[in-house]
Each structure stands twice: as C-alpha cells, then as structure tokens.
Scaffold this motif. Structure first.
Motif, PDB file in Angstrom:
ATOM      1  N   LEU A  25     -11.080 -42.283 -25.374  1.00 38.62           N
ATOM      2  CA  LEU A  25     -10.426 -41.103 -24.847  1.00 38.62           C
ATOM      3  C   LEU A  25     -10.756 -40.161 -25.706  1.00 38.62           C
ATOM      4  O   LEU A  25     -11.362 -38.788 -25.174  1.00 38.62           O
ATOM      5  CB  LEU A  25      -8.995 -41.040 -24.548  1.00 38.62           C
ATOM      6  CG  LEU A  25      -8.738 -42.284 -23.561  1.00 38.62           C
ATOM      7  CD1 LEU A  25      -7.172 -42.181 -23.414  1.00 38.62           C
ATOM      8  CD2 LEU A  25      -9.262 -41.947 -22.321  1.00 38.62           C
ATOM      9  N   LEU A  26     -10.539 -39.993 -27.135  1.00 39.58           N
ATOM     10  CA  LEU A  26     -10.796 -39.008 -28.221  1.00 39.58           C
ATOM     11  C   LEU A  26     -12.335 -38.410 -28.048  1.00 39.58           C
ATOM     12  O   LEU A  26     -12.785 -37.526 -27.976  1.00 39.58           O
ATOM     13  CB  LEU A  26     -10.154 -39.102 -29.402  1.00 39.58           C
ATOM     14  CG  LEU A  26      -8.700 -39.228 -29.786  1.00 39.58           C
ATOM     15  CD1 LEU A  26      -8.550 -39.828 -31.134  1.00 39.58           C
ATOM     16  CD2 LEU A  26      -8.107 -37.871 -29.572  1.00 39.58           C
ATOM     17  N   GLY A  27     -13.149 -39.727 -28.243  1.00 40.19           N
ATOM     18  CA  GLY A  27     -14.472 -39.336 -28.320  1.00 40.19           C
ATOM     19  C   GLY A  27     -15.116 -38.378 -26.822  1.00 40.19           C
ATOM     20  O   GLY A  27     -15.916 -37.624 -26.905  1.00 40.19           O
ATOM     21  N   ARG A  28     -14.560 -39.116 -25.819  1.00 34.64           N
ATOM     22  CA  ARG A  28     -14.973 -38.684 -24.377  1.00 34.64           C
ATOM     23  C   ARG A  28     -14.441 -37.120 -24.410  1.00 34.64           C
ATOM     24  O   ARG A  28     -15.010 -36.215 -23.522  1.00 34.64           O
ATOM     25  CB  ARG A  28     -14.495 -39.367 -23.245  1.00 34.64           C
ATOM     26  CG  ARG A  28     -15.154 -40.808 -22.965  1.00 34.64           C
ATOM     27  CD  ARG A  28     -14.626 -41.438 -21.747  1.00 34.64           C
ATOM     28  NE  ARG A  28     -14.722 -40.978 -20.781  1.00 34.64           N
ATOM     29  CZ  ARG A  28     -13.910 -41.213 -19.668  1.00 34.64           C
ATOM     30  NH1 ARG A  28     -13.231 -42.459 -19.796  1.00 34.64           N
ATOM     31  NH2 ARG A  28     -13.981 -40.715 -18.610  1.00 34.64           N
ATOM     32  N   ALA A  29     -13.234 -36.829 -24.824  1.00 30.97           N
ATOM     33  CA  ALA A  29     -12.656 -35.476 -24.787  1.00 30.97           C
ATOM     34  C   ALA A  29     -13.411 -34.689 -25.812  1.00 30.97           C
ATOM     35  O   ALA A  29     -13.129 -33.372 -25.679  1.00 30.97           O
ATOM     36  CB  ALA A  29     -11.337 -35.850 -25.078  1.00 30.97           C
ATOM     37  N   GLY A  30     -14.367 -35.069 -26.533  1.00 33.51           N
ATOM     38  CA  GLY A  30     -14.758 -34.168 -27.568  1.00 33.51           C
ATOM     39  C   GLY A  30     -14.178 -34.017 -28.720  1.00 33.51           C
ATOM     40  O   GLY A  30     -14.347 -32.993 -29.503  1.00 33.51           O
ATOM     41  N   LEU A  31     -13.087 -34.787 -29.004  1.00 31.24           N
ATOM     42  CA  LEU A  31     -12.178 -34.701 -30.442  1.00 31.24           C
ATOM     43  C   LEU A  31     -12.716 -35.405 -31.060  1.00 31.24           C
ATOM     44  O   LEU A  31     -13.347 -36.356 -31.155  1.00 31.24           O
ATOM     45  CB  LEU A  31     -10.645 -34.952 -29.927  1.00 31.24           C
ATOM     46  CG  LEU A  31     -10.215 -33.939 -28.909  1.00 31.24           C
ATOM     47  CD1 LEU A  31      -8.706 -34.335 -28.339  1.00 31.24           C
ATOM     48  CD2 LEU A  31      -9.968 -32.546 -29.376  1.00 31.24           C
ATOM     49  N   LYS A  32     -12.195 -35.079 -32.824  1.00 31.10           N
ATOM     50  CA  LYS A  32     -12.660 -35.978 -33.644  1.00 31.10           C
ATOM     51  C   LYS A  32     -11.678 -37.082 -33.636  1.00 31.10           C
ATOM     52  O   LYS A  32     -10.706 -37.339 -33.319  1.00 31.10           O
ATOM     53  CB  LYS A  32     -12.175 -35.206 -35.088  1.00 31.10           C
ATOM     54  CG  LYS A  32     -12.581 -35.857 -35.899  1.00 31.10           C
ATOM     55  CD  LYS A  32     -12.377 -35.021 -37.417  1.00 31.10           C
ATOM     56  CE  LYS A  32     -12.910 -35.837 -38.732  1.00 31.10           C
ATOM     57  NZ  LYS A  32     -12.556 -36.961 -39.036  1.00 31.10           N
ATOM     58  N   VAL A  33     -12.316 -38.503 -33.782  1.00 37.43           N
ATOM     59  CA  VAL A  33     -11.690 -39.727 -33.940  1.00 37.43           C
ATOM     60  C   VAL A  33     -11.100 -39.947 -35.236  1.00 37.43           C
ATOM     61  O   VAL A  33     -11.718 -39.921 -36.106  1.00 37.43           O
ATOM     62  CB  VAL A  33     -12.482 -40.818 -33.396  1.00 37.43           C
ATOM     63  CG1 VAL A  33     -11.618 -42.190 -33.300  1.00 37.43           C
ATOM     64  CG2 VAL A  33     -13.276 -40.534 -31.996  1.00 37.43           C
ATOM     65  N   ALA A  34      -9.865 -39.949 -35.322  1.00 37.26           N
ATOM     66  CA  ALA A  34      -9.159 -40.158 -36.404  1.00 37.26           C
ATOM     67  C   ALA A  34      -9.376 -41.552 -36.918  1.00 37.26           C
ATOM     68  O   ALA A  34      -9.548 -42.343 -35.915  1.00 37.26           O
ATOM     69  CB  ALA A  34      -7.533 -40.006 -36.360  1.00 37.26           C
ATOM     70  N   ALA A  35      -9.300 -41.704 -38.282  1.00 39.61           N
ATOM     71  CA  ALA A  35      -9.319 -43.117 -38.882  1.00 39.61           C
ATOM     72  C   ALA A  35      -8.062 -43.774 -38.779  1.00 39.61           C
ATOM     73  O   ALA A  35      -7.062 -43.090 -38.726  1.00 39.61           O
ATOM     74  CB  ALA A  35      -9.864 -42.914 -40.555  1.00 39.61           C
ATOM     75  N   GLY A  36      -8.028 -44.979 -39.016  1.00 41.94           N
ATOM     76  CA  GLY A  36      -6.918 -45.821 -39.069  1.00 41.94           C
ATOM     77  C   GLY A  36      -6.505 -46.291 -37.687  1.00 41.94           C
ATOM     78  O   GLY A  36      -6.950 -45.988 -36.728  1.00 41.94           O
ATOM     79  N   PRO A  37      -5.355 -47.148 -37.763  1.00 42.38           N
ATOM     80  CA  PRO A  37      -4.737 -47.638 -36.455  1.00 42.38           C
ATOM     81  C   PRO A  37      -4.379 -46.102 -35.566  1.00 42.38           C
ATOM     82  O   PRO A  37      -3.499 -45.405 -36.131  1.00 42.38           O
ATOM     83  CB  PRO A  37      -3.742 -48.419 -36.743  1.00 42.38           C
ATOM     84  CG  PRO A  37      -3.286 -47.896 -37.969  1.00 42.38           C
ATOM     85  CD  PRO A  37      -4.372 -47.270 -38.825  1.00 42.38           C
ATOM     86  N   LEU A  38      -4.536 -46.400 -34.383  1.00 47.26           N
ATOM     87  CA  LEU A  38      -4.191 -45.222 -33.212  1.00 47.26           C
ATOM     88  C   LEU A  38      -3.251 -45.883 -32.228  1.00 47.26           C
ATOM     89  O   LEU A  38      -3.407 -47.037 -31.804  1.00 47.26           O
ATOM     90  CB  LEU A  38      -5.431 -44.607 -32.556  1.00 47.26           C
ATOM     91  CG  LEU A  38      -6.390 -43.974 -33.740  1.00 47.26           C
ATOM     92  CD1 LEU A  38      -7.745 -43.438 -33.091  1.00 47.26           C
ATOM     93  CD2 LEU A  38      -5.562 -42.918 -34.619  1.00 47.26           C
ATOM     94  N   THR A  39      -2.727 -45.061 -31.589  1.00 44.41           N
ATOM     95  CA  THR A  39      -1.976 -45.422 -30.381  1.00 44.41           C
ATOM     96  C   THR A  39      -2.026 -44.333 -29.225  1.00 44.41           C
ATOM     97  O   THR A  39      -2.602 -43.144 -29.322  1.00 44.41           O
ATOM     98  CB  THR A  39      -0.550 -45.888 -30.553  1.00 44.41           C
ATOM     99  OG1 THR A  39      -0.087 -46.445 -29.428  1.00 44.41           O
ATOM    100  CG2 THR A  39       0.276 -44.596 -30.816  1.00 44.41           C
ATOM    101  N   ILE A  40      -1.413 -44.661 -28.053  1.00 42.30           N
ATOM    102  CA  ILE A  40      -1.564 -43.683 -26.787  1.00 42.30           C
ATOM    103  C   ILE A  40      -0.176 -43.773 -26.284  1.00 42.30           C
ATOM    104  O   ILE A  40       0.650 -44.616 -26.300  1.00 42.30           O
ATOM    105  CB  ILE A  40      -2.723 -44.197 -25.751  1.00 42.30           C
ATOM    106  CG1 ILE A  40      -2.457 -45.722 -25.652  1.00 42.30           C
ATOM    107  CG2 ILE A  40      -4.022 -44.050 -26.713  1.00 42.30           C
ATOM    108  CD1 ILE A  40      -2.910 -46.402 -24.661  1.00 42.30           C
ATOM    109  N   ALA A  41      -0.003 -42.443 -25.680  1.00 43.18           N
ATOM    110  CA  ALA A  41       1.375 -42.275 -24.996  1.00 43.18           C
ATOM    111  C   ALA A  41       1.063 -41.174 -24.037  1.00 43.18           C
ATOM    112  O   ALA A  41       0.412 -40.316 -24.299  1.00 43.18           O
ATOM    113  CB  ALA A  41       2.480 -41.721 -26.075  1.00 43.18           C
ATOM    114  N   PRO A  42       1.792 -41.336 -22.852  1.00 44.71           N
ATOM    115  CA  PRO A  42       2.751 -42.340 -22.621  1.00 44.71           C
ATOM    116  C   PRO A  42       2.250 -43.630 -22.067  1.00 44.71           C
ATOM    117  O   PRO A  42       1.198 -43.552 -21.299  1.00 44.71           O
ATOM    118  CB  PRO A  42       3.800 -41.656 -21.420  1.00 44.71           C
ATOM    119  CG  PRO A  42       2.770 -40.620 -20.455  1.00 44.71           C
ATOM    120  CD  PRO A  42       1.830 -40.203 -21.591  1.00 44.71           C
TER     121      PRO A  42
END
Lengths: 349, 381
Positions: free
Chosen positions: A90-107
C-alpha cells in the motif's frame, strides 16, 4: 502461479526450516519478539514481495506473493509477515517511502481514523482495536478518512498509545490510539478504501489458513500412522481413514480458495476474494476439529505442536471477516446477478 | 503425503467457445421446466444429442480420423459445464462421450474404433456400462458374470444390475470374469464391447422411487460374443477400468447435479435477500467456485498426461456433499412443501432434488469407497 512461485515456495520453506525452531515458538508465545527470525526474513526480501519495484520491493502479483504466506501458515510463523507485505504494497502504491522493519496496518477490525490538513502537514486522530503485532511494528500504516477522501499515513510507534491484547494463538492484537500531527511526506491518498484493505487482509489470511490446514493434515497423517491402539496403527481403522479423507478435502478446498483469492486480487474481482475467505474459514474450523479428534488428549497439550496451527486457525478465520460476512458479500452479488445469470456470475465472478 | 492440485492453466480458446455454447443454448435448448433441468446427464434426448454432434461437441478431444475434433480438454470442459449448468438433456450420449469413446481410443482395436467412434461423435450411438451385479456393488472385483472362451468367441452368462440406459443404449462395455482359476481378485477380468442386439441379452426395467425408468437389470444367457468383441487385453479388465476413474470422477457433473435447484432458489429469494438467505447463497456459491477450480485443475493434469485418480475422488466426494446440501439448505431458506406435480418451479425442482439426492453419493463410486481411496492416497494403510 509460476516458476517464480515455485522458487519463492522453496526459499520460504528453507528459510523457516533454518530459523524457526520450537524454542522460537515458545519464546514468541511468551511475548518475546523473535528478532533473529525477523532479521532472517527481512534479509531474504520476502517481506517486500508485494511492494512495488519502484519502492524497493519485488513487485510480485498476488498469485506469486501469497505462496510465501501459505508457507508461513504451514510453518506457524510468529511474525507479521502478512501485515508487512500489505503495508509495503500500500505504501508503495501510494507513493510513500516504505519503512524498514516489521509493519502493520490499521484498522484491521473495529475502529476508525480521521485526518485533515493542518498547516503544511496533517492532523490524524482515532482508535483501532485488534491491530496485528502493533507493539512490535517499526511503522504503522493507518487508513484514515479525510475531506479529500481516504488517505494512508505511515506513523511511528511513538506517535500512538497502545493497549496490548492477543488473539487465540498468542499473537499480538493491540488497541492503538492516536492524536498527532504528521509531516506531509508520510500521508498520501490511499490506493484502497476500507473495504479494499479488508479484502487484502482476507486474502492474506486465506493463504495462511491454507498453509496451516496443510500442516495439520501432514501432522495428523503422521500421528495416525504411528499411534498404535488395539494392536495396530489407528490409521488402519476405517473411521479414522474417513476423517482424514474429509480433512484432505478441506485442505484441497483451502488451497483452491487461495488460488481464488490471488486471482481476485490480481484481476480486480473482489467477489473471488470474498468466496475464498468464506471457504477457507470453513476449512479452518473443520480441519482443526478433525485434527484434534484424531490426536486425542496429546493434541490438547501445550507441549505438542498441534495447537500452534489449530489456535491460529481459530483466530484467523475470524480476522478480516468471518465466513458469514464474506458469504453475504458473495450471496448479495449472486442474487444481484439473478437466477438466469447465476452461472454467468459464477464463471465470470 | 499431500494431494497435488496444479492451478488450472488459462485457456483463451476455451473461453472463446463459452459464448458460442451460450448462443447455441439460447437457440436450441428445449423448453424444459426446472424439474427437468435437474441432473441433466440423466435426461435422454437423442435429437438434442444429434444437434450437439452437429456443432462438433461430442467426441471433441478425439482424433479427426475417428470423427473427433482434436479440441483441448479445456474446450470440452467449457462445453460440458455450460450444458450442465443450463440443464440441457445430455444423457443419451453422456456415457459414450465421457468414457466409452475414450476407452475405445485407449484400448480398442483399429476396427472397433473405426466402427464405433464416428457414430458416437455423430450423436447416434449410445452406451451403457455393465459393472455392478446383484452381489457385486462397491466390491467390483467380486463380479461373477463370466465370459468363457468357446469356438468362435466368448460365451457370456451372468447378470448386471443398476445399468443406466441399458434399455436405450446401442452398446455396453461389459466388465466380467474371463479366468476362473486366478487367485488374484483383480486378475482374470476383462472388458467386452457388447452390441445390445446380441441374442440372449434380456433387459428388464427397474423403476426408481420417483417412478422413473433409468436403471435396468441386464441378464446374459448363453450370449455368444465374437472374438472381436474383446476390448483391450484379455485379463486386463481391472487395470483398464481403474485407469479411467479420474475422467469419470472429476468432471463438473459431480458438483452440478442440484444446480437447477440453486437457480430456482435464487429466483425465489429475489433481489433483496435477508442476511440468512445471502449467507446461504454465498456459502453454496463459494463451494461451487472452489470445486470448479479443483475440477478444472484436474482437467489440466489429465491433459498433461498425469493420473490424478485420488484428486478426482476428492472432487467427487466434496461435490456430492454439496449437491446433497443444496436441497437441505434451500428448503429452510424458502419454505415450500416439495411437490413433483407443482406448477410452481421451486416446489417441483425441490421435490425432484430431494428424491434424486441419495443417488449422488452412490453412483460412480460410493462416498465410503472414495474416502477409503483418499485415505490410502494420503498414506494410511
């Protein structure tokens, strides 16, 4: 699926076999973050399977990427691999930088966030319950309503307050609350709405469920072929054989559901994802019940490995929508197509 | 050991054919009520079979030299699933197209192929299968019908039972014993291509509980078959029969038998379903979608030359469970007293389904036999 998916399957199987041991499971169940295991997964690049290439990922289609989660489900992997994959995607498709490390999504379940522009940045507030692995996430991807439509925000752990919780498998499912100012650079129009995020989660859980059901089938076949009662392996009793046959059927159905989910994501056919989670959720409950029945008391212990799959199945079938929720989605679409076009609906869906 | 279902490969040619079949059905589908669209491969309609043949849709995958059309397994799959979903009466040629023709191609002599296959593909030659006997149902190896080598051929004596369509079929593929002395239960059996007009064959009707006549008892009394009637190798009958199981058990006819009722259920529910009705339709649809994917996966494995007999048993057993669940779920979502004579489509097709349903998990391999096969395939002994 393709050569790519075969390669991914082999890579993931080897990786988990090398780095995921009984002690890793026990520590994770006690609440310890499996840092070495995560480091190995991150090093492999699997977490970025669905992150667009432009954002540093592998940019794979769901039909390939979901294979990794299928293997992870089989391995009972105690990591937010699915959530990190969705977040990167999602971050990539939104054009945002993809953070390193484990990520999560909400809600992921109940809750909502609201965002509005504030000066050069954004103000975001709200609360979400049962956010997977929130306490261990290096970044949280929040889907928020804004006057401009849905936006995606990447927030740091120190910007949220957190109340810990777990699912049946001792995986973290935390409540997060946020009221914070964000830089403009971490907020962008979202490529999905809330329903789209739920579908992504449902597809991921479908892949994991199929893997965990396959693990239960493997484990139970071994058990009934070695456990001796009345002078012979219990797998020689017809009653046991027929239970295992039904379990194998549910396993096949769950794997087929995974294929439907992948097709649904890749081809933009939401009803296939809905059907997939509905069918996989049913397989989860049936397979867990049969595995426990065939194992008897040993399967009920903390010592034996069965619960690591069965508890996950009982949790995952209710996450990102249970069977009834997704059945309603499919059913409403079917009756909207109408009786005379029901078959057209099922073959085009 | 896990079962393996390769993802069904895409087939644009087959999808292109789908529209053609739907157009054909709009023009040529007989005007049948819902109850007559149920379980379409039990409905015998020779004129419809000939129309399908004229389209090139019987013997689709067979070599052109035998009247076939050399289409892919996926093209055939699309044609048969479209016909079944529409409830088209495909019963007359069904057995010949699905298994008798392929058996002749695989095991038949050149003369047998040339004599029979073009007639099947023309939609004018129909088959029945002589397997079950009064004392040999699931236990096929216990068959007692015997063909004894005599001057000029084989002399057959015995009784076959539950033979669908024997009263209308032109030929039977007969499974019987040819070697009295063999100790191996699976050795000493053979298959024969039997002309149903051969003297000494008596076909007696068995009326089913709905009052329909599909089944028969077929009595062989000193029936002299010519030597050329032998199908395949003498003594190879068991292997020949079991080698066809994946074809017989994996097709869409194993999960679409009750589809006509699902269609009428959707019609009765209407465009504004209750949550409960939506969940019921959604669940059944999700099951059909997964089964269809597994079934098409097997079609791909067969096309690739594999023998997914265990996977086919999985599809058939799960498909039969679904076919039997549909009436049980339907009657609680839309209440109606089932009535074969009802002018109302739903009540009539519900009645027809309730009374057909027990056969779904019996014909073509009982549930118990299938589950035993699956368990052995998983490595349970």
């Amino acid at each position: 699926m393709s050569e790519t998916s075969d390669l991914l399957r082999a890579t993931a199987e080897r990786l988990f076999a090398d780095h995921l041991h009984k002690e890793t499971h026990e520590a994770a169940e006690a609440g310890t973050w499996p840092a070495a295991l995560w480091a190995a997964v991150e090093e492999s690049g699997l977490a970025g399977a669905m992150t667009p290439e432009a954002a540093g990922g592998a940019g794979l289609e769901a039909s390939d990427a979901l294979v990794v989660l299928n293997v992870a489900g089989h391995a009972r992997l105690p990591l937010p691999l699915a959530e990190t994959m969705i977040a990167g995607h999602l971050l990539g498709r939104a054009g945002l930088k993809v953070a390193a490390g484990p990520l999560t999504i909400a809600p992921a379940a109940g809750g909502a966030f609201a965002a509005r522009r504030q000066g050069a940045g954004w103000w975001i507030e709200g609360e979400a319950a049962r956010v997977p692995w929130a306490r261990h996430a290096a970044g949280l991807v929040l889907l928020a309503d804004s006057p401009d439509g849905p936006v995606l925000a990447l927030v740091n752990p120190d910007q949220v307050s957190l109340r810990p919780g777990t699912n049946l498998a001792s995986e973290p499912r935390d409540t997060i609350t946020i009221a914070a100012t964000l830089d403009a650079g971490v907020v962008a129009p979202s490529p999905v709405d809330a329903a789209g995020l739920r579908r992504l989660g449902a597809a991921m859980r479908t892949a994991q469920i199929a893997g965990a059901v396959r693990f239960l089938l493997d484990l139970t076949i071994d058990y009934v072929n070695t456990r001796v009662q009345f002078g012979k392996p219990i797998g020689r009793f017809q009653a046991i054989q027929h239970m295992l046959a039904v379990m194998a059927e549910h396993s096949a159905a769950a794997e087929a559901a995974l294929g439907l989910a992948a097709d649904g994501l890749d081809a933009g056919r939401p009803v296939l994802v809905a059907a997939a989670k509905a069918r996989a959720g049913e397989a989860a409950g049936q397979a867990a019940a049969i595995a426990h029945q065939a194992h008897g008391a040993i399967g009920f212990t903390r010592e034996y490995d069965l619960h690591r799959a069965s508890r996950r199945l009982w949790a995952w079938r209710d996450e990102f929508g249970n069977e009834a929720e997704w059945q309603r989605v499919v059913g409403r679409a079917a009756v909207a197509a109408g009786a005379d076009d029901l078959w057209t609906f099922l073959t085009a869906a | 050991m896990s079962l393996s279902f390769a993802p069904p490969p895409p087939s644009p040619a087959a999808e292109a054919l789908r529209a053609e079949v739907r157009d054909f059905l709009k023009r040529e589908m007989p005007d049948l009520g819902p109850r007559d669209r149920l379980d379409p491969w039990s409905n015998w309609d020779e004129s419809f079979s000939r129309k399908l043949a004229a389209q090139g849709w019987i013997g689709m995958t067979w070599p052109k030299q035998y009247g076939g059309h050399e289409r892919s397994a996926f093209e055939r799959y699309v044609v048969i699933e479209e016909l079944l979903a529409a409830g088209a009466p495909v019963g007359a040629h069904w057995i010949a197209d699905r298994q008798s023709g392929p058996s002749l191609i695989r095991f038949g002599t050149e003369a047998q192929r040339q004599a029979i296959l073009p007639r099947i593909a023309a939609g004018e030659c129909y088959f029945c299968i002589g397997m079950s006997e009064p004392d040999s149902g699931s236990d096929l190896a216990a068959a007692r019908t015997r063909a004894t080598a005599v001057q000029g051929g084989y002399l057959v004596n015995g009784t076959k039972v539950w033979t669908s369509g024997a009263h209308r079929a032109n030929f039977m593929i007969l499974f019987c014993k040819t070697d009295a002395k063999s100790d191996d239960r699976h050795a000493g059996a053979s298959q024969f291509l039997v002309d149903m007009q051969t003297p000494g064959i008596e076909v007696r009707p068995i009326i089913d509980m709905k009052g329909g006549h599909h089944f028969n008892e077929v009595v062989f009394k000193d029936v002299l078959l010519p030597e050329e009637a032998l199908l395949g190798k003498l003594g190879d009958g068991w292997r020949q029969v079991t080698g066809e199981l994946a074809y017989e058990r994996s097709g869409p006819e194993r999960f679409l038998s009750s589809f006509a009722l699902l269609v009428e259920l959707v019609r009765a529910i209407g465009p504004d379903p209750s949550d409960r009705a939506a969940e019921a339709i959604g669940r059944l649809s999700a099951h059909i979608l997964t089964l269809r994917r597994l079934s098409r996966s097997i079609a791909g494995m067969l096309e690739a030359g594999q023998d997914p007999a265990i996977e086919a048993a999985v599809v058939k057993d799960m498909g039969n469970v679904l076919e039997q669940e549909i009436p049980e779920i339907a009657r609680l979502v839309i209440a109606a007293e089932p009535d074969l004579g009802s002018a109302e489509g739903y009540a009539a097709v519900l009645a027809q389904t309730v009374m057909s349903a027990p056969s779904f998990s019996l014909r073509g391999g009982t549930r118990e036999i299938l589950r035993g096969m699956i368990a052995r395939g998983l490595g349970l002994r």
